[in-house]
Scaffold this active site. Structure first.
Site, PDB file in Angstrom:
ATOM      1  N   ALA A 156      65.764 -21.038  -6.066  1.00  0.00           N
ATOM      2  CA  ALA A 156      65.780 -19.658  -6.569  1.00  0.00           C
ATOM      3  C   ALA A 156      66.327 -18.771  -5.464  1.00  0.00           C
ATOM      4  O   ALA A 156      66.216 -19.100  -4.274  1.00  0.00           O
ATOM      5  CB  ALA A 156      64.365 -19.229  -6.927  1.00  0.00           C
ATOM      6  N   GLY A 172      64.245 -24.570  -6.978  1.00  0.00           N
ATOM      7  CA  GLY A 172      64.783 -24.462  -8.339  1.00  0.00           C
ATOM      8  C   GLY A 172      65.966 -25.384  -8.583  1.00  0.00           C
ATOM      9  O   GLY A 172      66.225 -25.784  -9.719  1.00  0.00           O
ATOM     10  N   GLU A 179      64.420 -28.594  -9.371  1.00  0.00           N
ATOM     11  CA  GLU A 179      63.818 -28.445 -10.713  1.00  0.00           C
ATOM     12  C   GLU A 179      64.878 -28.484 -11.809  1.00  0.00           C
ATOM     13  O   GLU A 179      64.664 -29.054 -12.875  1.00  0.00           O
ATOM     14  CB  GLU A 179      63.021 -27.133 -10.772  1.00  0.00           C
ATOM     15  CG  GLU A 179      61.764 -27.182  -9.911  1.00  0.00           C
ATOM     16  CD  GLU A 179      61.096 -25.829  -9.750  1.00  0.00           C
ATOM     17  OE1 GLU A 179      61.750 -24.898  -9.238  1.00  0.00           O
ATOM     18  OE2 GLU A 179      59.924 -25.693 -10.145  1.00  0.00           O
ATOM     19  N   GLU A 205      58.982 -24.871  -1.483  1.00  0.00           N
ATOM     20  CA  GLU A 205      58.366 -23.560  -1.753  1.00  0.00           C
ATOM     21  C   GLU A 205      57.175 -23.268  -0.856  1.00  0.00           C
ATOM     22  O   GLU A 205      56.935 -22.114  -0.492  1.00  0.00           O
ATOM     23  CB  GLU A 205      57.931 -23.477  -3.235  1.00  0.00           C
ATOM     24  CG  GLU A 205      59.080 -23.317  -4.219  1.00  0.00           C
ATOM     25  CD  GLU A 205      59.682 -24.640  -4.671  1.00  0.00           C
ATOM     26  OE1 GLU A 205      59.373 -25.692  -4.068  1.00  0.00           O
ATOM     27  OE2 GLU A 205      60.468 -24.617  -5.630  1.00  0.00           O
TER      28      GLU A 205
HETATM   29  N1  COA Z   1      68.331 -18.000  -1.824  1.00  0.00           N
HETATM   30  C1  COA Z   1      69.203 -17.078  -1.377  1.00  0.00           C
HETATM   31  N2  COA Z   1      70.151 -17.352  -0.477  1.00  0.00           N
HETATM   32  C2  COA Z   1      70.204 -18.593   0.009  1.00  0.00           C
HETATM   33  C3  COA Z   1      69.311 -19.605  -0.409  1.00  0.00           C
HETATM   34  C4  COA Z   1      68.340 -19.249  -1.371  1.00  0.00           C
HETATM   35  N3  COA Z   1      67.478 -20.146  -1.863  1.00  0.00           N
HETATM   36  N4  COA Z   1      69.584 -20.736   0.270  1.00  0.00           N
HETATM   37  C5  COA Z   1      70.625 -20.444   1.074  1.00  0.00           C
HETATM   38  N5  COA Z   1      70.985 -19.167   0.910  1.00  0.00           N
HETATM   39  C6  COA Z   1      72.068 -18.438   1.594  1.00  0.00           C
HETATM   40  C7  COA Z   1      71.694 -18.102   3.028  1.00  0.00           C
HETATM   41  O1  COA Z   1      70.929 -16.914   3.086  1.00  0.00           O
HETATM   42  C8  COA Z   1      73.072 -17.961   3.658  1.00  0.00           C
HETATM   43  O2  COA Z   1      73.591 -16.704   3.297  1.00  0.00           O
HETATM   44  P1  COA Z   1      74.183 -15.701   4.424  1.00  0.00           P
HETATM   45  O3  COA Z   1      75.364 -16.446   4.967  1.00  0.00           O
HETATM   46  O4  COA Z   1      74.529 -14.470   3.666  1.00  0.00           O
HETATM   47  O5  COA Z   1      73.096 -15.540   5.427  1.00  0.00           O
HETATM   48  C9  COA Z   1      73.893 -19.009   2.915  1.00  0.00           C
HETATM   49  O6  COA Z   1      73.208 -19.282   1.711  1.00  0.00           O
HETATM   50  C10 COA Z   1      74.035 -20.311   3.699  1.00  0.00           C
HETATM   51  O7  COA Z   1      72.731 -20.761   4.006  1.00  0.00           O
HETATM   52  P2  COA Z   1      72.291 -21.174   5.493  1.00  0.00           P
HETATM   53  O8  COA Z   1      70.801 -21.117   5.560  1.00  0.00           O
HETATM   54  O9  COA Z   1      73.053 -20.397   6.510  1.00  0.00           O
HETATM   55  O10 COA Z   1      72.794 -22.694   5.511  1.00  0.00           O
HETATM   56  P3  COA Z   1      72.213 -23.878   6.412  1.00  0.00           P
HETATM   57  O11 COA Z   1      73.181 -25.004   6.265  1.00  0.00           O
HETATM   58  O12 COA Z   1      71.882 -23.409   7.774  1.00  0.00           O
HETATM   59  O13 COA Z   1      70.827 -24.298   5.716  1.00  0.00           O
HETATM   60  C11 COA Z   1      69.411 -24.805   3.835  1.00  0.00           C
HETATM   61  C12 COA Z   1      70.838 -24.820   4.412  1.00  0.00           C
HETATM   62  C13 COA Z   1      69.496 -25.235   2.383  1.00  0.00           C
HETATM   63  C14 COA Z   1      68.531 -25.788   4.621  1.00  0.00           C
HETATM   64  C15 COA Z   1      68.831 -23.375   3.969  1.00  0.00           C
HETATM   65  O14 COA Z   1      69.783 -22.463   3.419  1.00  0.00           O
HETATM   66  C16 COA Z   1      67.529 -23.182   3.222  1.00  0.00           C
HETATM   67  O15 COA Z   1      66.494 -23.626   3.697  1.00  0.00           O
HETATM   68  N6  COA Z   1      67.579 -22.501   2.055  1.00  0.00           N
HETATM   69  C17 COA Z   1      66.390 -22.175   1.314  1.00  0.00           C
HETATM   70  C18 COA Z   1      65.874 -23.381   0.545  1.00  0.00           C
HETATM   71  C19 COA Z   1      64.587 -23.019  -0.187  1.00  0.00           C
HETATM   72  O16 COA Z   1      63.584 -22.706   0.415  1.00  0.00           O
HETATM   73  N7  COA Z   1      64.659 -23.086  -1.512  1.00  0.00           N
HETATM   74  C20 COA Z   1      63.519 -22.797  -2.351  1.00  0.00           C
HETATM   75  C21 COA Z   1      63.557 -21.388  -2.774  1.00  0.00           C
HETATM   76  S1  COA Z   1      62.135 -20.980  -3.771  1.00  0.00           S
END
Ligand code: COA
Length: 260
Positions: A67, A112, A115, A135
């Site tokens: 999400a 999500g 999911e 989460e």
């Molecule tokens: N929601 C909103 N934006 C997200 C996102 C999410 N779930 N996951 C990644 N992004 C965005 C980041 O904010 C970043 O945007 P920016 O460049 O404007 O800052 C972009 O996507 C790239 O993500 P980044 O974190 O820089 O990539 P990474 O390779 O360092 O890490 C992940 C990748 C997937 C490990 C990391 O993005 C992450 O942990 N995301 C969240 C996952 C999560 O908790 N999902 C459950 C949500 S309920």
């Protein structure tokens, strides 16, 4: 052809490839993407005459990273409950769609995103795919069916482990757990998903729909699965495809199904 801002569609024969298209946000599921997925399954393709759908993510990095956390931030309790119910309803549309839906998981499938993949009928994963329900790292729980479908797919013990630790696992580990059906080299992902889709597309459409209905019946409270199976079996026996399929076998030829 419908136009979407967060999705793209491509037809390949009998198969439609639906791509989640917010690569700069790792295809995170924001309100617009949810609304467009809703429209795709509930309206725009409700009577789609193809035989199979593949869902994948744009870019090489993510299927969907969950999400959109920037949208989650600041929700109050009532808004969060509403969002959860909305996500559950939309993913149920996929699970109950009249055509098989295959997730081709090309990268991160987190929260999500995991999911969404679990709501699909079959999952094919690239070796680069990573799965998880992180989460708890954000102090929340999965809200789009993750606590239910993960248990259904991999069992209670392993589901607890992933849900309580928030840990990510790779494609091979997900395969061993039964979370994904098969793992491919990244470059072979779509070809493999298409091959699977084509194999399924050659079968009787009413039979495919019937299988989906009955398997979902197993997990639906109040539905007596064997009764539903017998009823569906009977309904399909009334179709031209039933006559065609059995005739083709007897006549030693390939069946040509029409979905009627
Ligand atoms: N929601 C909103 N934006 C997200 C996102 C999410 N779930 N996951 C990644 N992004 C965005 C980041 O904010 C970043 O945007 P920016 O460049 O404007 O800052 C972009 O996507 C790239 O993500 P980044 O974190 O820089 O990539 P990474 O390779 O360092 O890490 C992940 C990748 C997937 C490990 C990391 O993005 C992450 O942990 N995301 C969240 C996952 C999560 O908790 N999902 C459950 C949500 S309920």
């Amino acid at each position: 052809m419908n136009t979407y801002q967060t999705l793209t569609t491509e037809i390949k024969g009998d198969v439609l490839i639906l791509t989640l298209n917010r690569p700069d946000a790792l295809n995170a599921l924001n309100t617009m993407m949810f609304d467009e997925i809703d429209a795709f399954f509930s309206k725009d393709h409700q009577s789609f005459s193809g035989r199979c759908i593949i869902i994948t993510g744009s870019g090489s990095k993510a299927f969907a990273a969950g999400a959109d956390i920037k949208e989650l931030h600041g929700l109050n309790s009532a808004q969060a409950e509403t969002l959860s119910a909305k996500g559950q309803r939309i993913f149920a549309l996929i699970e109950n769609f009249h055509l098989p839906v295959i997730a081709a998981v090309n990268g991160f499938a987190l929260g999500g995103g995991c999911e969404l993949a679990m709501a699909c009928h079959i999952r094919v994963a690239s070796q680069q795919a990573r799965f998880g329900q992180p989460e708890v790292n954000l102090g929340i729980i999965p809200g789009y069916g993750g606590t239910q479908r993960l248990v259904q797919l991999i069992g209670k013990g392993k589901a607890y482990e992933l849900l309580l630790t928030g840990e990510m696992i790779g494609a091979e580990a997900a395969h061993e757990l039964g979370l994904v059906n098969m793992v491919t080299a990244p470059d072979d992902l779509i070809v493999t998903a298409l091959r699977l889709a084509d194999q399924i597309a050659a079968k009787g459409p009413l039979a495919l729909k019937g299988v989906i209905r009955c398997v979902n019946g197993y997990f639906t409270p109040g539905v007596e699965g064997y009764g539903l199976e017998a009823k569906t079996f009977g309904e399909i026996a009334d179709s031209k495809d039933f006559v065609e399929g059995t005739s083709a076998f007897i006549e030693k030829r390939k069946a040509v199904f029409t979905g009627r």
